[in-house]
Design an enzyme around this catalytic site. Structure first.
Site, PDB file in Angstrom:
ATOM      1  N   LYS A  35       0.824  -1.215   0.000  1.00 65.82           N
ATOM      2  CA  LYS A  35       0.000   0.000   0.000  1.00 65.82           C
ATOM      3  C   LYS A  35       0.857   1.264   0.000  1.00 65.82           C
ATOM      4  CE  LYS A  35      -2.174  -1.070   3.781  1.00 65.82           C
ATOM      5  NZ  LYS A  35      -1.572  -2.390   4.016  1.00 65.82           N
ATOM      6  N   THR A  36       1.811   1.297   0.919  1.00 71.09           N
ATOM      7  CA  THR A  36       2.648   2.480   1.025  1.00 71.09           C
ATOM      8  C   THR A  36       3.494   2.643  -0.231  1.00 71.09           C
ATOM      9  OG1 THR A  36       2.666   2.208   3.410  1.00 71.09           O
ATOM     10  CG2 THR A  36       4.346   3.648   2.475  1.00 71.09           C
ATOM     11  N   ASP A 219      -2.125   7.740   3.689  1.00 74.19           N
ATOM     12  CA  ASP A 219      -1.730   6.391   4.110  1.00 74.19           C
ATOM     13  C   ASP A 219      -2.408   6.079   5.450  1.00 74.19           C
ATOM     14  OD1 ASP A 219      -0.487   3.960   4.026  1.00 74.19           O
ATOM     15  OD2 ASP A 219       1.560   4.711   4.255  1.00 74.19           O
ATOM     16  N   GLU A 220      -2.561   4.814   5.768  1.00 72.18           N
ATOM     17  CA  GLU A 220      -3.150   4.372   7.051  1.00 72.18           C
ATOM     18  C   GLU A 220      -4.491   5.067   7.299  1.00 72.18           C
ATOM     19  OE1 GLU A 220      -1.556   2.068   8.786  1.00 72.18           O
ATOM     20  OE2 GLU A 220       0.578   2.259   8.298  1.00 72.18           O
ATOM     21  N   GLN A 254      -5.901  -3.333  10.617  1.00 68.78           N
ATOM     22  CA  GLN A 254      -4.822  -2.657  11.334  1.00 68.78           C
ATOM     23  C   GLN A 254      -5.305  -1.366  11.988  1.00 68.78           C
ATOM     24  OE1 GLN A 254      -0.737  -2.810   9.604  1.00 68.78           O
ATOM     25  NE2 GLN A 254      -1.804  -3.454   7.773  1.00 68.78           N
ATOM     26  N   ARG A 609       4.916  -7.356  11.141  1.00 68.07           N
ATOM     27  CA  ARG A 609       6.108  -6.516  10.967  1.00 68.07           C
ATOM     28  C   ARG A 609       7.310  -7.348  10.541  1.00 68.07           C
ATOM     29  NH1 ARG A 609       3.902  -2.989   9.271  1.00 68.07           N
ATOM     30  NH2 ARG A 609       2.100  -4.313   9.545  1.00 68.07           N
TER      31      ARG A 609
HETATM   32  P1  ATP Z   1       1.535  -2.122   6.000  1.00 61.46           P
HETATM   33  O1  ATP Z   1       0.105  -2.522   5.976  1.00 61.46           O
HETATM   34  O2  ATP Z   1       2.292  -2.899   7.029  1.00 61.46           O
HETATM   35  O3  ATP Z   1       1.725  -0.656   6.074  1.00 61.46           O
HETATM   36  P2  ATP Z   1       1.970  -1.973   3.155  1.00 61.46           P
HETATM   37  O4  ATP Z   1       0.780  -2.571   2.521  1.00 61.46           O
HETATM   38  O5  ATP Z   1       2.065  -0.510   3.218  1.00 61.46           O
HETATM   39  O6  ATP Z   1       2.153  -2.627   4.606  1.00 61.46           O
HETATM   40  P3  ATP Z   1       4.562  -1.829   1.945  1.00 61.46           P
HETATM   41  O7  ATP Z   1       5.317  -1.404   3.160  1.00 61.46           O
HETATM   42  O8  ATP Z   1       4.281  -0.826   0.908  1.00 61.46           O
HETATM   43  O9  ATP Z   1       3.224  -2.580   2.396  1.00 61.46           O
HETATM   44  O10 ATP Z   1       5.296  -3.042   1.254  1.00 61.46           O
HETATM   45  C1  ATP Z   1       5.785  -4.151   1.994  1.00 61.46           C
HETATM   46  C2  ATP Z   1       7.098  -4.623   1.429  1.00 61.46           C
HETATM   47  O11 ATP Z   1       6.883  -5.252   0.169  1.00 61.46           O
HETATM   48  C3  ATP Z   1       8.059  -3.493   1.173  1.00 61.46           C
HETATM   49  O12 ATP Z   1       9.366  -3.947   1.470  1.00 61.46           O
HETATM   50  C4  ATP Z   1       7.880  -3.245  -0.314  1.00 61.46           C
HETATM   51  O13 ATP Z   1       9.033  -2.658  -0.882  1.00 61.46           O
HETATM   52  C5  ATP Z   1       7.646  -4.635  -0.835  1.00 61.46           C
HETATM   53  N1  ATP Z   1       6.880  -4.659  -2.100  1.00 61.46           N
HETATM   54  C6  ATP Z   1       5.681  -4.127  -2.324  1.00 61.46           C
HETATM   55  N2  ATP Z   1       5.265  -4.335  -3.581  1.00 61.46           N
HETATM   56  C7  ATP Z   1       6.246  -5.049  -4.189  1.00 61.46           C
HETATM   57  C8  ATP Z   1       6.436  -5.575  -5.504  1.00 61.46           C
HETATM   58  N3  ATP Z   1       5.528  -5.441  -6.458  1.00 61.46           N
HETATM   59  N4  ATP Z   1       7.569  -6.246  -5.745  1.00 61.46           N
HETATM   60  C9  ATP Z   1       8.506  -6.395  -4.774  1.00 61.46           C
HETATM   61  N5  ATP Z   1       8.388  -5.926  -3.531  1.00 61.46           N
HETATM   62  C10 ATP Z   1       7.279  -5.256  -3.225  1.00 61.46           C
HETATM   63 MG    MG Z   2       2.146   0.838   4.821  1.00 61.17          MG
END
Ligand code: ATP
Ligand code: MG
Length: 742
Positions: A35-36, A219-220, A254, A609
């Protein structure tokens, strides 16, 4: 489009989200699904394709740390001048707006921000001045009441009150507001409320920002409260012709700030009010190994009313979760340190290791163990740098330079270092200020005799400081403050004052970093107004700072933080300690169903995490708030399938968990020095002929209660290793030591 290097590596849903046309969108997806990353990539994509200039973007992140990371990632993807870009937390962005329009917001130009500790002391001061019975109106409860009213956007006259008690509370809320206004200070909740009112009431300012921000990214989103959502709607010009495109990303699983008024219902409202046609879901998790993800999914499945998501990963299942039962909290911390040593020895970087806990109070024991072992660590949140006593004292002097009518700062240092201003003189001063509706600084004129003399000397010092600092650069200013206030001299003579002096000097560094850094540039780059003066910019930075700049930044350190502040972050190795009933789930939560579900979401955040390795631990007893507590292990262990866990301690008190020894494919815990990691090669699992067994609780005349953690030999040579908690781990010969089963 695909040729754009920014977009390579995204999966299909991510690609779709990043390249959406300028319309409002909601991305609902589980932890670690990117997402981020999508949000950041979209920012870069919008700018690089010329759809919007940095000037037209507002991005809201959850912590200052996240904002910095986003900015860093963005400038790495896309070299650019980030000056016009607004990225920050709700509080940070509101502060920025209020600094630019202080007059229209009805604030003094150099308004200061009260952090929660300041706010509490301001409320205590108010209650004292009004002679309020603090049994009936405890300061903390009043603070909670005021903050939740503000978070719902309610001023005193809008709060409903049906009985005397409620009416009195509202009256105190009003008195508190008057006090803040008089002193030129705002608390955290006020930043938001004031900014919301500014946008609501001031049509030209509202129109200006609505025209300016074409894209708003949040975000969030699941953790926004009512007021934050309203603020977003105003800024986006919801329902107007030129409505901005808002992209919100979130995960209902979350949502962990409902106790602070966050409304997961905002997601549904958003979908409806912003006419989101199709909610985008991301289902592939890129962060964690399969076992970790399975454990997270299994736990969260116990919650009801979820929006429902599926997470899967291409990564293999990895190793099982490692579970450790400690005798007490000290032994738990010792074990953690041993594991960390082994991990570092095997090549894990310190900052890839995180220790998470449910409550801040748990960090002290861990800190102590790490410190004793010489392992660098950094605590996020908790007692952060700017909250340390000596630092707050110095900042109080600086606040008085910016605004001598800041009574909170005044009270903090009027007699620190001691300068013979007694409680009597202070009381007289407070009474005079109350009677003449003026600040403490302004009340001097109404004093006579000894009080006038002693307080007069302090006020002279404040004036002298202001005079001495005029025209100085920020770091030089700090130096002057440390000298003239007598703070440095004071701590130099204190027995254990070295660390405090070091912290004082660190403020000079912090000030120097601040003016050379992006942080100040961001605030200063506000194009509509003259740059704010560096002193007050620095002071608000200090109030908003979430501890990212602790001493010796740059040194790789093990990271300590509460689960709440770990949101959005990821680490190779995570230790989640203190998994005990009453602690996690927290005792305040277990009686209410909502409370328990929120704890479970928190547990989901904690588990997700971890990238590769997750340790879960609990202790049979622990000291907390000055009391020894005996807790059962957390119910969350019952919610994780047994086959995902490997018990590092014998299952003595872990009945029903076949984890011990059942995952033979997994290598033993790396710490060879760890007395309780039971590898398959262990020869003597029990001391049969003596009647003692590993895991058994025993008592010793000198060392007290303990638990047997290892054994060797037999007959008259039999020895056992016993963990006596505070007395340490000892080998005892059974023939000599008088051990009794406990
Ligand atoms: P959270 O809910 O914990 O905030 P999130 O959904 O925001 O998580 P991110 O932090 O954006 O998730 O991504 C999680 C990890 O996966 C990061 O290390 C990110 O770089 C990696 N990632 C995300 N998308 C891809 C992709 N398409 N290919 C490779 N790595 C990825
Ligand atoms: Mg995130």
């Amino acid at each position: 489009m695909t040729s754009n290097p920014l977009l390579s590596g995204l999966n299909e849903q991510q690609f779709q989200a990043v390249t959406l046309p300028a319309q409002s969108a909601l991305i609902l997806a589980g932890a670690g699904s990117g997402k981020t990353r999508v949000l950041t990539t979209r920012l870069a994509w919008l700018i690089s394709t010329g759809q919007v200039s940095p000037h037209g973007i507002l991005a809201v992140t959850f912590t200052n740390k996240a904002a910095k990371e986003m900015l860093a990632r963005l400038t790495a993807m896309l070299p650019m001048n980030a000056r016009g870009l607004w990225i920050g937390t709700f509080h940070g962005l509101c502060n920025r707006m209020l600094r630019a329009h202080w007059k229209e917001a009805g604030l003094p130009q150099l308004f200061q921000i009260l952090d929660s500790a300041d706010q509490l002391s301001a409320i205590k001061r108010l209650l004292k001045a009004l002679n309020i019975d603090d049994e009936k109106f405890p300061a903390r409860e009043l603070m909670y009441f005021i903050n939740s009213a503000k978070e719902q956007g309610l001023r005193p006259h809008e709060v409903e009150a049906f009985d005397d008690f409620a009416r009195k509370r509202v009256e105190l809320y009003q008195a508190y507001e008057a006090q803040c206004q008089r002193e030129g200070v705002v608390d955290f909740a006020e930043l938001l409320l004031r900014c919301h009112e500014l946008l609501q009431r001031n049509e030209p300012i509202r129109a200006h920002y609505q025209r300016r921000f074409r894209h708003i990214l949040v975000d969030e989103f699941q953790d926004t409260n009512v007021l934050q959502y309203r603020w977003l709607k105003l800024l986006a010009g919801l329902g107007t012709d030129g409505q901005a495109a808002v992209m919100a990303v979130g995960d209902d699983d979350q949502s962990i700030y409902r106790f602070r008024g966050a409304e997961v219902g905002n997601m549904r409202d958003f979908e409806r009010e912003f006419h989101v046609d199709n909610v985008i879901r991301l289902e592939q998790n890129y962060r964690s190994h399969g076992n970790i993800l399975d454990a997270a999914n299994a736990v969260i499945r116990h919650n009801s009313g979820r929006l429902g998501k599926n997470l899967w990963t291409e990564a293999g299942s990895g190793e099982p979760l490692r579970v450790y039962e400690a005798f007490n909290d000290i032994e738990e911390a010792r074990w953690v340190v041993e594991e960390i040593k082994a991990l570092i020895h095997d090549g894990t970087a310190r900052d890839d290791i995180a220790l998470l806990y449910r409550s801040n109070a748990q960090s002290r024991v861990l800190e102590h163990a790490l410190f004793s072992a010489g392992i660098p660590y950094r605590v996020y949140g908790g007692l952060r740098f700017f909250e340390r006593q000596e630092v707050k004292h110095a900042l109080a002097y600086m606040r008085l330079i910016a605004n001598p009518h800041d009574d909170t700062a005044f009270t903090r240092v009027v007699n620190f270092p001691t300068r013979g201003i007694g409680a009597r003189s202070l009381e007289q001063l407070q009474d005079a200020a109350q009677a003449h509706s003026t600040s403490l600084y302004g009340a001097l004129n109404f004093l006579t005799g000894k009080a006038a003399q002693s307080v007069g000397a302090f006020i002279k010092l404040v004036d002298q400081l202001r005079f001495a600092c005029e025209g100085l650069k920020l770091p030089e200013m700090v130096e002057q403050v440390l000298e003239l206030s007598g703070l440095r001299a004071h701590y130099l003579t204190e027995k254990e004052g070295q660390e405090r002096v070091a912290n004082l000097d660190e403020i000079i560094n912090a000030a120097a970093n601040f003016i050379s850094e992006e942080g100040y540039a961001q605030v200063a780059a506000e194009d509509e107004t003259a740059p704010p003066d560096p002193l007050s910019a620095f002071l608000s930075h200090a109030s908003l700072e979430a501890g990212e700049h602790q001493a010796d930044a740059g040194q790789a350190a093990v990271q300590l933080m509460t689960v709440h502040s770990a949101k959005g972050l990821e680490f190779d190795v995570v230790f989640m300690g203190g998994l005990e009933e009453g602690l996690f789930p927290h005792e305040n939560s277990v009686l209410e169903r909502d409370g328990l579900e929120e704890e479970r979401r928190l547990m989901y955040v904690a588990i997700t995490r971890a990238r590769h390795r997750l340790y879960l631990s609990f202790a049979q007893s622990r000291m907390l708030h000055g009391q020894t507590r005996y807790n059962l292990r957390s119910r969350f262990f019952d919610e994780i399938p047994a086959e995902l866990m490997k018990w590092l301690t014998p299952p003595a008190s872990a009945r029903g968990y076949g984890g011990f020894g059942s995952s033979s494919a997994v290598p033993a815990a790396p710490a060879s020095s760890n007395p309780r990691s039971f590898g398959s090669g262990r020869k003597n699992p029990a001391v049969n002929d003596s009647g003692f067994r590993i895991g058994q609780q025993v008592a010793h005349a000198k060392f007290g209660a303990g638990v047997i953690v290892n054994a060797e030999g037999s007959g008259s040579d039999a020895r056992v290793q016993v963990n006596f908690g505070a007395h340490g781990v000892k080998w005892l010969a059974l023939a000599v030591a008088k051990l009794t089963p406990a």
